[in-house]
Motif scaffolding. Sequence first.
Motif, PDB file in Angstrom:
ATOM      1  N   SER A  92       0.836  -1.286   0.086  1.00 20.29           N
ATOM      2  CA  SER A  92      -0.079   0.003   0.014  1.00 20.29           C
ATOM      3  C   SER A  92       0.802   1.136  -0.049  1.00 20.29           C
ATOM      4  CB  SER A  92      -0.962   0.058   1.312  1.00 20.29           C
ATOM      5  OG  SER A  92      -1.793  -1.162   1.196  1.00 20.29           O
ATOM      6  N   ASP A  93       1.994   1.164   0.699  1.00 22.66           N
ATOM      7  CA  ASP A  93       2.831   2.377   0.806  1.00 22.66           C
ATOM      8  C   ASP A  93       3.593   2.663  -0.502  1.00 22.66           C
ATOM      9  OD1 ASP A  93       2.425   3.345   3.513  1.00 22.66           O
ATOM     10  OD2 ASP A  93       4.048   1.718   3.981  1.00 22.66           O
ATOM     11  N   LEU A  94       3.767   1.551  -1.076  1.00 18.57           N
ATOM     12  CA  LEU A  94       4.378   1.645  -2.711  1.00 18.57           C
ATOM     13  C   LEU A  94       3.317   2.131  -3.784  1.00 18.57           C
ATOM     14  CD1 LEU A  94       6.560  -1.523  -2.559  1.00 18.57           C
ATOM     15  CD2 LEU A  94       7.486   0.707  -2.842  1.00 18.57           C
ATOM     16  N   MET A  95       2.136   1.818  -3.259  1.00 19.91           N
ATOM     17  CA  MET A  95       0.911   2.500  -4.172  1.00 19.91           C
ATOM     18  C   MET A  95       0.934   3.914  -4.227  1.00 19.91           C
ATOM     19  SD  MET A  95      -2.020  -0.696  -3.762  1.00 19.91           S
ATOM     20  CE  MET A  95      -1.400  -2.205  -4.516  1.00 19.91           C
ATOM     21  N   THR A 114      -5.821   3.136  -6.295  1.00 25.32           N
ATOM     22  CA  THR A 114      -5.268   1.991  -6.244  1.00 25.32           C
ATOM     23  C   THR A 114      -5.339   1.587  -5.006  1.00 25.32           C
ATOM     24  OG1 THR A 114      -3.745   2.740  -8.314  1.00 25.32           O
ATOM     25  CG2 THR A 114      -3.260   0.694  -6.855  1.00 25.32           C
ATOM     26  N   VAL A 115      -5.037   2.122  -3.916  1.00 23.81           N
ATOM     27  CA  VAL A 115      -4.798   1.583  -2.570  1.00 23.81           C
ATOM     28  C   VAL A 115      -6.396   1.293  -2.190  1.00 23.81           C
ATOM     29  CG1 VAL A 115      -4.293   2.023  -0.223  1.00 23.81           C
ATOM     30  CG2 VAL A 115      -2.726   2.707  -1.820  1.00 23.81           C
ATOM     31  N   ALA A 116      -7.199   2.072  -2.568  1.00 19.89           N
ATOM     32  CA  ALA A 116      -8.735   1.720  -2.238  1.00 19.89           C
ATOM     33  C   ALA A 116      -9.134   0.396  -2.901  1.00 19.89           C
ATOM     34  CB  ALA A 116      -9.581   2.970  -2.757  1.00 19.89           C
ATOM     35  N   ASP A 164      -6.929  10.848  -5.888  1.00 24.08           N
ATOM     36  CA  ASP A 164      -6.354  10.628  -7.065  1.00 24.08           C
ATOM     37  C   ASP A 164      -6.109   9.110  -7.277  1.00 24.08           C
ATOM     38  OD1 ASP A 164      -4.025   9.678  -5.437  1.00 24.08           O
ATOM     39  OD2 ASP A 164      -3.440  11.735  -5.252  1.00 24.08           O
ATOM     40  N   SER A 165      -5.484   9.045  -8.530  1.00 20.76           N
ATOM     41  CA  SER A 165      -5.330   7.563  -9.095  1.00 20.76           C
ATOM     42  C   SER A 165      -4.374   6.865  -8.128  1.00 20.76           C
ATOM     43  CB  SER A 165      -4.510   7.772 -10.339  1.00 20.76           C
ATOM     44  OG  SER A 165      -3.288   8.208 -10.098  1.00 20.76           O
ATOM     45  N   VAL A 166      -3.300   7.132  -7.284  1.00 17.98           N
ATOM     46  CA  VAL A 166      -2.771   6.334  -6.595  1.00 17.98           C
ATOM     47  C   VAL A 166      -3.777   6.069  -5.377  1.00 17.98           C
ATOM     48  CG1 VAL A 166      -0.383   7.116  -7.268  1.00 17.98           C
ATOM     49  CG2 VAL A 166      -1.603   8.265  -5.083  1.00 17.98           C
TER      50      VAL A 166
END
Length: 222
Positions: free
Chosen positions: A35-38, A199-201, A194-196
């Motif tokens: 998740s952090d990398l995302m 991604t996490v969501a 935003d998009s990142v």
Amino acid sequence: MLISEKLYLLMANNHPKPEAVMSQAGYGMNAAVLSDLMIAGRVAFSDDPDSGIQLIGAGPCPDPVLAQPLEKLEKKAVTTLGEAVKIPSLCNVRRVTDSLAKQGIIEYGAKSLFGLGKERVRVLNDQIERQIRHDLAAEMHGEKTPGISDSAVLSILQATGKTHQILAEELSSMSEPQARERIAEIAQDTPAADSVQRTVATMNVIITSERLIPTAAKSSYF
């Protein structure tokens, strides 16, 4: 604060402990560092239907907590989310505790096993963990809108089967089915700016609805 740092502070108990991690808690930390990398914009989901993940961006990662897992993922090229969370020590917990030590939140003490084992960790500033717990309790009870970071923490705790074990006081008025339902709701409804964050969501929804992380035994702690 990184999601992996928040999760470490919650999952570590209140006694002197090695920085090594048991297997099930390790899966949770792996999910947290993914998740952090995302959020850092280095990992995203591919378009395939099997929760495939891919690396995005280029160049070295300046955060030491994220640099090693990124390198491990680079060697794997493309893998599924379920495979990624099971990569041995994808999250280097020592890097997490080093980061917390630099922030003055924990310190290293004497080594275990008569000085031959891992250095033990002692929390210096427990106000940080208290604030995390306060926020999670407010979000679980609908008193505060969860951010993407806390949504990830709750989703990972739920996926590892540790929610009521870790948040016993905060969720004392909720049954386990009620907590599961609320976390699933949070994962579905957390705003993503935003998009990142989207991604996490997406990851939060996947790990709360699919069994990608092995459920932890009650005794498994740092």
